[in-house]
Design an enzyme around this catalytic site. Structure first.
Site, PDB file in Angstrom:
ATOM      1  N   ARG A 196       0.844  -1.194   0.000  1.00  0.00           N
ATOM      2  CA  ARG A 196       0.000   0.000   0.000  1.00  0.00           C
ATOM      3  C   ARG A 196       0.881   1.246   0.000  1.00  0.00           C
ATOM      4  O   ARG A 196       1.920   1.276   0.652  1.00  0.00           O
ATOM      5  CB  ARG A 196      -0.883  -0.032   1.246  1.00  0.00           C
ATOM      6  CG  ARG A 196      -1.720   1.184   1.463  1.00  0.00           C
ATOM      7  CD  ARG A 196      -2.899   0.881   2.352  1.00  0.00           C
ATOM      8  NE  ARG A 196      -2.533   0.813   3.764  1.00  0.00           N
ATOM      9  CZ  ARG A 196      -3.421   0.589   4.733  1.00  0.00           C
ATOM     10  NH1 ARG A 196      -4.688   0.373   4.448  1.00  0.00           N
ATOM     11  NH2 ARG A 196      -3.046   0.539   5.984  1.00  0.00           N
ATOM     12  N   ASP A 272      -9.312   5.064  13.867  1.00  0.00           N
ATOM     13  CA  ASP A 272      -7.997   4.605  13.386  1.00  0.00           C
ATOM     14  C   ASP A 272      -7.991   4.465  11.866  1.00  0.00           C
ATOM     15  O   ASP A 272      -6.930   4.270  11.264  1.00  0.00           O
ATOM     16  CB  ASP A 272      -7.603   3.268  14.032  1.00  0.00           C
ATOM     17  CG  ASP A 272      -8.700   2.222  13.908  1.00  0.00           C
ATOM     18  OD1 ASP A 272      -9.817   2.488  14.386  1.00  0.00           O
ATOM     19  OD2 ASP A 272      -8.454   1.163  13.316  1.00  0.00           O
TER      20      ASP A 272
END
Ligand code: AMP
Ligand code: MG
Length: 503
Positions: A196, A272
């Site tokens: 990612r 988060d």
């Protein structure tokens, strides 16, 4: 101005050792690892993982070029080992980040339980991007989890994040490798690692982690770091931390409006999973609206619809309130005053959001200027769509291409009078249509289409359908015949689509 270099000498020594200084290499890695200069509580350094037979199944050449990575070297045995986390890339530093978060409103200490930062790549154009592996194994933050990821969800994140790359700010996907391991979920599934790429992995939860430790100096160091990395102009302000907060509130207002305009349901807007950079992060149970209905929920664990499509702006504001709470000690020594100042900023969220949403909707309807009655015009169309179960994406396409025989909705009296109002409000059709083509994607990653290609890839290891879909999704505003093939809604909505957290 506070610079990255404000760190104690131990950190500096470690950072040097970790390869802060650029090393030449065939792969094109150009790491400058600043996160590792934060106080040690913010991360855990890790060694490489051990996997015997990682295999590259998807690689994003275009993104690699943008990052300055060699597409050839990254496909070599060593390149694949870096993408699997079994070798440390030149200049890289393997670390898991600490963070906390409200998950479905419950506060928990978390951290990268199955992710590993390889390093911060400086691109040829001088931009900084985290390169992170997702699914590379256990870390000190794994709690009960195995630190692993399975192929389906990693491919899914790749498809959706890449499909959204030209639509809203998002993390990107560089590669998917299969690990050769079987991962135990409800059944045994093939293990995989996603690479990612993100402007950073700083989250609201990173600040909650710092605030939770109760050490103001650490919190300040983190805030200075985040400002430096994402909102350096805030340092020009008399109150940089308030200015920083304002900037995050406004970026989120814009991001969430863009989600709503495209019909995106994130599915797990825990604190988060809200990035300070304003990028969309964590494509776990996300999905796209078929039928327009604000109460749409796809996630199998979202029992009360907390993260329903229509709740997303409200939830973003809730998350931003949690973010404000962490910054109060920095905003003013008088906590009462700090709270008042932050509240003013938070209250600007809904106005900003409405502005972005209205502006986007006007474009979707081909309106190039703004009129007071637009909000009502938009509301009335959405209400007709909801009532008559119209497909969200395709309704806007039908309007764009004047396909008024496609749905029962268009034969209704109510629609005819709406259409009359819309036509009166519009400028010349050519101009309006051009704007609409630029603002209404020909294609979104339709849930049922994504499932189809994932089934072929995971069960038969046939990646052709997936690659074909990826290619059709590449230019969402091209309106090509290739895209039309993937554009149809599911044949039946009898069985509601369900998504699962990508573990
Ligand atoms: P997510 O729902 O993906 O945002 O993950 C929430 C938290 O659970 C994060 O701290 C993840 O690192 C952690 N987590 C998710 N899956 C796993 C796993 N398989 N092993 C360990 N930790 C995990
Ligand atoms: Mg997450």
């Amino acid at each position: 101005m506070v610079q990255y270099g404000q760190q104690n000498s131990a950190n500096l020594a470690r950072n040097t050792m970790l390869g802060r200084f650029v090393m030449q290499n065939d792969f094109g890695f150009n790491f400058d690892n600043t996160y590792a200069t934060l106080p040690e509580s913010f991360f855990s350094l890790l060694g490489p993982s051990s996997l015997t037979s990682p295999e590259l199944v998807l690689f994003n050449d275009e993104l690699a070029h943008f990052l300055g990575l060699s597409t050839e070297a990254m496909r070599s045995e060593d390149g694949i080992a870096f993408l699997a986390g079994t070798k440390v890339p030149p200049g890289g530093v393997l670390l898991a980040q600490a963070y906390a978060g409200h998950q479905f409103s419950h506060f928990t200490m978390l951290g990268d339980g199955r992710a590993l930062l390889l390093g911060e790549q400086i691109t040829p154009s001088g931009e900084r991007y985290d390169i992170q592996l997702k699914g590379s194994g256990r870390t000190p933050y794994s709690r009960g989890g195995d630190g692993k990821a399975t192929l389906g969800p990693m491919l899914r994140e790749y498809i959706i994040s890449e499909a959204m790359a030209d639509i809203f700010p998002t993390t990107r996907s560089l590669a998917v490798i299969t690990t050769g391991e079987e991962v135990a979920r409800e059944t045994l599934l093939p293990g995989a690692v996603l690479t990612r790429v993100a402007k950073s992995h700083l989250r609201v939860g990173t600040f909650q982690f710092a605030a939770g430790r109760g050490r103001d100096q650490e919190l300040k160091t983190l805030a200075d770091y985040a400002i430096n990395r994402h909102y350096p102009e805030a340092f020009q302000d008399a109150n940089p931390y308030l200015s920083f907060y304002r900037a995050v509130v406004h970026t989120q207002a814009s991001l969430i409006a863009q989600w709503m305009l495209i019909g995106f349901v994130h599915g797990v807007m825990n604190t988060d999973n809200m990035a300070i950079s304003g990028e969309t992060i964590d494509y776990g149970p996300c999905a796209f609206l078929d039928i327009y209905d604000p109460s749409t929920v796809y996630s199998s664990i979202d029992h009360y619809g907390r993260y329903a499509y229509g709740n997303q702006p409200k939830i973003a504001a809730w998350n931003l309130a949690r973010f404000a709470e962490t910054l109060l000690p920095l905003i003013d020594s008088d906590q009462e005053k700090a709270r008042d100042l932050a509240t003013i900023e938070l209250e600007s969220f809904s106005g900003k959001y409405d502005q972005h949403f209205l502006a986007g909707m006007r474009k979707k309807l081909g309106l190039k200027d703004s009129h007071e009655e637009d909000a009502a015009l938009i509301h009335d169309l959405l209400e007709l769509m909801r009532e008559h179960k119209a497909d969200y994406t395709n309704t806007f396409l039908d309007l764009t291409f004047q396909r008024f025989d496609e749905h029962d909705l268009y034969r209704l009296e109510g629609f005819a009078s709406w259409r009359e109002r819309w036509e009166k409000r519009r400028g010349t059709w050519e101009e309006a249509q051009a704007l609409m083509k630029r603002s209404n994607p020909a294609l979104i990653p339709r849930n049922h289409r994504v499932e189809e290609v994932l089934r072929a890839a995971v069960q038969e290891r046939d990646y052709k359908p997936l690659k074909k879909l990826l290619s059709a999704l590449k230019e969402p505003f091209a309106h090509s015949p290739e895209q039309a093939e993937f554009a149809s809604p599911p044949e039946s909505n009898d069985i509601p689509y369900r998504t699962f957290c990508g573990t």
